[in-house]
Design a protein around this motif. Sequence first.
Motif, mmCIF file in Angstrom:
data_model
loop_
_atom_site.group_PDB
_atom_site.id
_atom_site.type_symbol
_atom_site.label_atom_id
_atom_site.label_comp_id
_atom_site.label_asym_id
_atom_site.label_seq_id
_atom_site.Cartn_x
_atom_site.Cartn_y
_atom_site.Cartn_z
ATOM 1 N N ASP A 96 -1.688 -5.981 -6.022
ATOM 2 C CA ASP A 96 -1.499 -6.260 -4.589
ATOM 3 C C ASP A 96 -1.709 -4.955 -3.815
ATOM 4 O O ASP A 96 -0.759 -4.247 -3.474
ATOM 5 C CB ASP A 96 -0.099 -6.824 -4.354
ATOM 6 C CG ASP A 96 0.078 -7.365 -2.945
ATOM 7 O OD1 ASP A 96 -0.773 -7.063 -2.085
ATOM 8 O OD2 ASP A 96 1.074 -8.076 -2.707
ATOM 9 N N ASP A 98 -2.777 -4.441 -0.765
ATOM 10 C CA ASP A 98 -2.324 -4.457 0.624
ATOM 11 C C ASP A 98 -0.844 -4.104 0.722
ATOM 12 O O ASP A 98 -0.425 -3.368 1.624
ATOM 13 C CB ASP A 98 -2.584 -5.826 1.259
ATOM 14 C CG ASP A 98 -4.066 -6.106 1.448
ATOM 15 O OD1 ASP A 98 -4.860 -5.135 1.471
ATOM 16 O OD2 ASP A 98 -4.438 -7.290 1.562
ATOM 17 N N SER A 99 -0.040 -4.638 -0.201
ATOM 18 C CA SER A 99 1.399 -4.355 -0.176
ATOM 19 C C SER A 99 1.676 -2.886 -0.464
ATOM 20 O O SER A 99 2.521 -2.261 0.189
ATOM 21 C CB SER A 99 2.131 -5.235 -1.195
ATOM 22 O OG SER A 99 2.099 -6.590 -0.814
ATOM 23 N N TRP A 146 -8.866 -0.822 -6.524
ATOM 24 C CA TRP A 146 -8.175 -0.529 -5.262
ATOM 25 C C TRP A 146 -9.127 0.162 -4.292
ATOM 26 O O TRP A 146 -9.222 -0.208 -3.123
ATOM 27 C CB TRP A 146 -6.940 0.322 -5.548
ATOM 28 C CG TRP A 146 -6.082 0.626 -4.363
ATOM 29 C CD1 TRP A 146 -6.175 0.085 -3.106
ATOM 30 C CD2 TRP A 146 -4.981 1.537 -4.310
ATOM 31 N NE1 TRP A 146 -5.209 0.600 -2.281
ATOM 32 C CE2 TRP A 146 -4.455 1.501 -2.994
ATOM 33 C CE3 TRP A 146 -4.383 2.386 -5.241
ATOM 34 C CZ2 TRP A 146 -3.371 2.278 -2.596
ATOM 35 C CZ3 TRP A 146 -3.288 3.149 -4.853
ATOM 36 C CH2 TRP A 146 -2.786 3.098 -3.538
ATOM 37 N N ARG A 150 -10.435 -1.452 -0.783
ATOM 38 C CA ARG A 150 -10.043 -0.802 0.476
ATOM 39 C C ARG A 150 -10.767 0.543 0.583
ATOM 40 O O ARG A 150 -10.155 1.612 0.458
ATOM 41 C CB ARG A 150 -8.525 -0.610 0.530
ATOM 42 C CG ARG A 150 -7.736 -1.915 0.481
ATOM 43 C CD ARG A 150 -6.226 -1.646 0.454
ATOM 44 N NE ARG A 150 -5.773 -0.939 1.622
ATOM 45 C CZ ARG A 150 -5.338 -1.521 2.748
ATOM 46 N NH1 ARG A 150 -5.311 -2.837 2.835
ATOM 47 N NH2 ARG A 150 -4.942 -0.796 3.778
ATOM 48 N N ASP A 153 -9.330 3.210 2.860
ATOM 49 C CA ASP A 153 -7.937 3.606 2.649
ATOM 50 C C ASP A 153 -7.932 4.908 1.848
ATOM 51 O O ASP A 153 -8.184 4.908 0.642
ATOM 52 C CB ASP A 153 -7.190 2.503 1.896
ATOM 53 C CG ASP A 153 -5.698 2.808 1.737
ATOM 54 O OD1 ASP A 153 -5.274 3.925 2.101
ATOM 55 O OD2 ASP A 153 -4.970 1.922 1.244
#
Length: 212
Positions: A96, A98-99, A146, A150, A153
């Motif tokens: 996850d 985003d979390s 990841w 993203r 990010d």
Amino acid sequence: MDDDSVSPILILLLCAIVGLVLMVGPVVMVWEHFGAVTGLGVEQVEGPEYHQRQADAESERQEDRDRVAMELDLFQRYTIVPLFGDGPDVLYGQGDFDSIAARLESQYALRADPMAAHTYTRSLQVCADIHHGDDPEAKLAILDAWVAARPNDYRARLVRGKFLTDYAWYHRGNGWGNTVAPESRQLFQSYLQRAKQELESAHQMNPGDPNA
């Protein structure tokens, strides 16, 4: 053989023994120094094997600490709060991203407080740590996912850079330089170079975060 002839012989033998003892020490020191410089006479140590031995030793120490804690009933009287909660499981177990990004951002927003800034830094490292029993390649694949999910990010690259730094030392081990096998040294340098690129990218994306 009279007493006058025995005494000089004993004195000569004693002097010879003392001289031999005095010579052995410097010879051993010279040989050890020569071995440390050249690697001769020093066992080559594979990085991952060294890391595994260290991890096994730490696991045994942790088992001893847990045993003492159980004997003293500490687990019943105190609550152990893991650093960053279930963050590593959310990242590596659930994927996850985003979390994880939201949690790190909420910590980063409080960075004006020194303790909060320290917590944020430790949370980044917790996400990057390699623990006993981990599959580093599987963790690296998740970090790659990841970054792919993203790409803007910078923290994804920041954590991956920290992970690659640890992975480099995982291959090298913590022994003296002359105990590192050539293939382990090559992997060490390769992963450090990749880590450098990741951390530089993270820094360029957000120069305001000093963790890169």
